[in-house]
Structure formats: C-alpha cells, structure tokens
Motif scaffolding. Structure first.
Motif, short mmCIF file in Angstrom:
data_model
loop_
_atom_site.label_atom_id
_atom_site.label_comp_id
_atom_site.label_asym_id
_atom_site.label_seq_id
_atom_site.Cartn_x
_atom_site.Cartn_y
_atom_site.Cartn_z
N THR A 463 0.79 -1.38 0.06
CA THR A 463 0.11 0.01 -0.05
C THR A 463 0.67 1.17 -0.16
O THR A 463 0.28 2.33 -0.06
N GLY A 464 2.23 1.12 0.14
CA GLY A 464 2.96 2.45 0.07
C GLY A 464 4.39 1.79 0.33
O GLY A 464 4.76 0.82 0.89
N PHE A 465 5.39 2.85 0.53
CA PHE A 465 6.72 2.53 0.75
C PHE A 465 7.03 1.97 2.20
O PHE A 465 8.14 1.38 2.50
N ASP A 466 6.00 2.42 3.22
CA ASP A 466 6.41 1.88 4.45
C ASP A 466 6.14 0.45 4.78
O ASP A 466 6.78 -0.16 5.55
N ASN A 467 5.22 -0.16 4.02
CA ASN A 467 5.08 -1.59 4.23
C ASN A 467 5.45 -2.46 2.91
O ASN A 467 4.97 -3.71 2.70
N MET A 468 6.47 -1.83 2.25
CA MET A 468 6.73 -2.33 1.00
C MET A 468 7.52 -3.80 1.03
O MET A 468 7.38 -4.71 0.17
N PHE A 469 8.22 -3.83 2.26
CA PHE A 469 8.96 -5.09 2.55
C PHE A 469 8.32 -5.91 3.66
O PHE A 469 8.94 -6.68 4.32
N ALA A 470 7.11 -5.67 3.92
CA ALA A 470 6.32 -6.44 4.94
C ALA A 470 6.17 -7.84 4.83
O ALA A 470 6.21 -8.65 5.72
N ASN A 471 5.59 -8.06 3.58
CA ASN A 471 5.29 -9.47 3.30
C ASN A 471 6.23 -10.08 2.22
O ASN A 471 6.25 -9.58 1.06
N ARG A 472 6.99 -10.95 2.58
CA ARG A 472 7.81 -11.59 1.60
C ARG A 472 7.61 -13.01 1.24
O ARG A 472 7.13 -13.88 2.03
N ILE A 473 7.74 -13.59 -0.06
CA ILE A 473 7.69 -14.87 -0.35
C ILE A 473 8.93 -15.26 -1.27
O ILE A 473 9.44 -14.41 -2.13
N LEU A 474 9.45 -16.22 -0.67
CA LEU A 474 10.75 -16.66 -1.06
C LEU A 474 10.78 -18.05 -1.73
O LEU A 474 10.04 -18.80 -1.14
N SER A 475 11.29 -18.22 -2.83
CA SER A 475 10.93 -19.58 -3.59
C SER A 475 12.58 -19.95 -4.44
O SER A 475 13.05 -18.93 -4.85
N VAL A 476 12.83 -21.36 -4.36
CA VAL A 476 13.99 -21.59 -4.88
C VAL A 476 13.58 -22.82 -5.58
O VAL A 476 13.08 -23.69 -5.05
N MET A 477 14.43 -22.83 -6.95
CA MET A 477 14.19 -23.95 -7.88
C MET A 477 15.26 -24.45 -8.28
O MET A 477 16.24 -23.74 -8.71
N LEU A 478 15.48 -25.77 -8.52
CA LEU A 478 16.63 -26.57 -9.14
C LEU A 478 16.06 -27.59 -10.09
O LEU A 478 15.38 -28.17 -9.98
N SER A 479 16.77 -27.09 -11.44
CA SER A 479 16.22 -28.08 -12.45
C SER A 479 17.56 -28.51 -13.17
O SER A 479 18.62 -28.15 -13.21
N ALA A 480 17.21 -30.00 -13.87
CA ALA A 480 18.30 -30.38 -14.50
C ALA A 480 17.77 -31.06 -15.50
O ALA A 480 16.45 -31.82 -15.76
N LYS A 481 18.32 -31.52 -16.90
CA LYS A 481 18.13 -32.20 -17.90
C LYS A 481 19.18 -32.93 -18.70
O LYS A 481 20.33 -32.53 -18.36
N TYR A 482 18.77 -33.83 -19.60
CA TYR A 482 19.67 -34.57 -20.32
C TYR A 482 19.08 -34.73 -21.44
O TYR A 482 18.15 -35.30 -21.74
#
Length: 482
Positions: A463-482
């Motif tokens: 809703t503004g710069f005050d809570n811009m970093f209030a809610n955080r979602i972090l995801s990490v992915m590892l993929s491989a192919k052959y």
C-alpha cells in the motif's frame, strides 16, 4: 523401450511419494516477470510449449517456497509450497508429470480417545468445541462443522498433472484438491449411543486440457490455441452423522461448477526493431449448480472474455523487456444480480472453479543477462558468471474496473467503480493499490544443463513504501535435464 519404461516408473514413484501439485508449473523467473520470461520449468507441463523443451531423454525439477503473510520476514524455507516435475521422451511420445501443493497437513487432535470395543472413541461429553448432545436434547452440528475452520482434521491442498505430447499437440489431465475433512470413526454420546461422523469443506476439481504445440496458420496469422474443461466439485459444510438409530445428513450447500475455457494464444500482428506485438483473447464460461439435487430457482453463471496484448522488446542481447495488458469483460448472473463488468467490483457470487484473477492488469517484466562482451563483462568474465547469470524483476499493476448490476427480483440497479489508487470512491467500489506485486530474482546456470532459479516477491499487500517489504515470499528451484 523396456529401460525407458523402467525409468518412467522410477520417476513416477519419486513424484507420488509423500503427496500429490498446481495446474501450471511456474518457475521463479516467470513468477518474478509475471510470465514475460520463462524457463524449461514453464515449458515442460504446458500443452502449448512442451515441444520447445530442448532435452534428449529427461527433465526434472524441484521447487520450494514459503508463503508467509504474517508481516514478518521468513528467511528459512518451510513446507508452505512444494513443486516437482519430471518429463521423459519415449520414442515419439513425450510424457510429463507434475505436482504442486503443500502436502497433506492439519492437526490430528480429534479429541479424547478411550478404548471401547477395541476401537478409538470420540468422547463427546468431555470434549470442547463440539456438542453432540445439545441443550434441547437433540444433536448440535454447527459446532461440529465449525471445527473444520480450525486445526482439527486433515487439510489437503494438492494438484497433479499428467501431460502426453505427440506430434503437434499436447493433452493434459489434472486433478486439484483444496479440502478440509474430518472422519470420527467411533462416536459415543452422553447416553452411550455409538456411531460415527464425518464432515468436509473445500473443492476437488478434475480437468482436461488440449493445446497446439506448434504454430497453427490461419491465413497470414499464426497462433497456438488452447482449450480446457473442468468440473469443480464443492463441499460446503457437507456432513454425515450416525449415532444409534439417528442419522443426520446435510448436503444442501454443495455444488458443481462445469467450466469451459478457450485461449487463442498470442497472434503476432507486428514486429520490428521497436519490438514485437501479439494480440489474443481468452474466454471462460462457467455455471454453478447448487444444492442436494432438488433443484434451484436460479443457476449462477458467467461468461468472461478477456482481450490481451503482449509486447516484447530486446534492445540488446543482454536486456529484455516484456509487458502484457489484459482487460476481462464479464456478463452473468450471480444468483441475485445480473451484472456486466470490466473487471469485477462488487460481484457476490461464489464460483468454485472460476477463481482466476478478474481485475484488469498490466504485467511488466525485465531480464538482464550478464553475457560475454556485455556490460560488466570485465567483472563477470573473471568470476566465471558470463553467460550464466541473469537478474529479473517485475511489477503487476492494477487498473480501474467498473460493474453494473440489476437485481433480478426488485429490478433495482446499481453500479460501482473500483479505484486503483488506494483512495476509495463515493460509489461503493473497493479501493485497490496500483502496485499489486513487486518482484526480484535471479537465475544461475551452475553447469550447462543445471539451473538454480530464485525469486523474492513482496506479496500483494503493498500500500506504500512503509510496508513495501512487510510480506515476503521466497522461492528456490533447481532443474536439470539430459
């Protein structure tokens, strides 16, 4: 062929162990850029894009994410969200398996157990939060079903997908479940009557999807269309209780929602040094049949057509910019009002199966790759990151919406605007924010066929710069192919 089939069985066993996943697999790159840039993870389970996956024999990936919404940063990943996928080439046939979900979770403290006739017993009299022997001498079930909204019972939030690709098309079967359930195998009331009870809330949705995996020509135009059908089976405080000679059932609020969707795919209309422009539209038709089968005076329905425009611009080999504008136009009946809307504003219907975003949005994504000979190559060459590392960013912007309603009983008419500035309005509309989501991320090719992909999203409550970093979602992915 036998060896390939054995390999397929191994992959299937790995995916099925421990749980079940979402309809569309999404890489952190696609999440951050709002779908403007993708990786092999986005291609492998798409009926339109599976043929674009460059692999010789197999592809696999695993993704973990947290979904913290408490306003406090979650640094370590937990089991809020998991994705897994594998694909195999079996001669001329492509096979993709996918899972998205949280695994089965929820509390299992179903009460005070005693041993009666060698079976677990629900001690109704001494348990809190449930009253099977109400003040009037009968049975009270409102407390029983209310337990489902708490930690009691099992919460299943999983989705599975099986994609078969052959020649120039793909077929995909999906099953999604988001449901809370309780099963009390042995119930004893205050008078010693024995029985059992069960209840469930939520939705189970099987689906079928077909898509063109190669461009189809329509005169001078080409596109990759897609068609999908689904049936959302919704349980709303669905209960069955049997104690002694008394049986109680409640299925009156249940519903089924058939849904049909069509997407033209992006149709290239212009291309030049300034960028590429594609136009298209997706349409969704759904109607809800509610109750226990005795009929209903009205059947809520909706037909939504959403034109969209996609723009991409690559001014240099290391920089890419993409944007998508989508404006959904809906007409339908929510059981109370007939409505026409450009993005929904005060629509009150519950369509279990028509849950995608209905607001008008502008999605923007950007990707900066550190390549040999590009900016900062002097540094990245020395670090060994040239042609391996890319930084991504994106923003999703809300646009205003408008809705007109007419009450089917009284004929009363109303309308409302939905602002996009967060200031509200005087016509009953709901205030929105311009920035629905801001995202950052990066991808790194550890070796040529192994990728690490990460995203850092600032959720959808900015809703503004005050809570811009209030809610955080972090995801990490590892993929491989052959």
């Amino acid at each position: 062929m036998i060896k390939k089939l054995r390999l397929f069985i191994c992959f299937a066993a790995v995916l099925s162990f421990g749980g079940q996943a979402l309809l569309a697999q999404t890489s952190p790159t696609a999440e951050v850029t709002n779908g403007r840039f993708v990786t092999d993870v986005d291609r492998f389970s798409s009926v339109n894009d599976w043929a674009d996956l460059t692999m010789t024999k197999w592809f696999s990936y695993l993704k973990m994410a947290n979904a913290d919404s408490s306003g406090v940063a979650t640094i370590l990943l937990n089991d809020d969200h998991w994705e897994a996928g594998a694909a195999l080439k079996l001669q001329s046939v492509y096979l993709g398996l996918s899972y998205t979900g949280t695994f089965n979770n929820g509390g299992h403290n179903l009460g005070n157990y005693t041993s009666t006739a060698g079976a677990p017993t629900w001690d109704v009299v001494n348990s809190t939060g449930i009253d099977m022997n109400g003040a009037t001498g009968g049975y009270s079930y409102s407390s029983f079903s209310g337990l489902l909204s708490g930690t009691v019972g099992i919460n299943r939030n999983n989705s599975f997908g099986i994609l078969i690709g052959a020649k120039d098309a793909g077929w995909k079967v999906t099953l999604t479940e988001s449901i809370n359930s309780m099963y009390l195998p042995y119930v004893v009331d205050a008078n010693g009557n024995e029985g059992y009870a069960m209840a469930r809330n939520g939705t189970i949705t099987p689906g079928l999807e077909w898509g063109a995996a190669r461009d189809m020509n329509f005169g001078n135009l080409s596109a990759r269309p897609k068609v999908k059908v689904s049936l959302a089976i919704h349980y709303d405080t669905d209960e069955f209780v049997s104690i002694g000679d008394y049986t109680y059932t409640d299925h009156g609020n249940n519903s089924i929602t058939p849904t049909v969707g069509l997407d033209t795919g992006g149709i290239a209309v212009s291309s030049g040094p300034w960028g590429d422009l594609k136009l298209g539209a997706d349409e969704t038709l759904a109607f809800m049949i509610a109750g226990d089968g005795s009929g209903s005076s009205s059947v809520p329905w909706e037909n939504r057509i959403a034109p969209y425009a996609k723009f991409s611009f690559t001014p240099a080999g290391y920089l890419g910019i993409g944007a998508k504008l989508r404006v959904p136009v809906s007409v339908g009946l929510d059981g109370i009002n007939g409505f026409v809307a450009v993005g929904k504003v005060q629509h009150s219907g519950n369509y279990y199966g028509l849950s995608e975003d209905v607001t008008s949005t502008l999605d923007v994504g950007i990707r900066f790759a550190f390549i040999n000979g590009g900016p900062l190559s002097v540094i990245t060459d020395k670090l060994g990151l040239s042609d391996k590392l890319a930084i991504t960013g994106g923003v999703k912007v809300h646009l205003p919406g408008y809705e007109f309603n007419e009450n089917t009983s009284t004929g009363a008419r109303s309308h409302a605007w939905e602002g996009a500035t967060g200031r509200g309005n005087d016509t009953g509309g709901t205030a929105r924010q311009w920035f629905q989501k801001l995202s950052l991320g990066f991808s790194l090719n550890l070796v040529p066929n192994v990728m690490l992909d990460c995203s850092y999203d600032i959720n959808n409550a900015v809703t503004g710069f005050d809570n811009m970093f209030a809610n955080r979602i972090l995801s990490v992915m590892l993929s491989a192919k052959y």
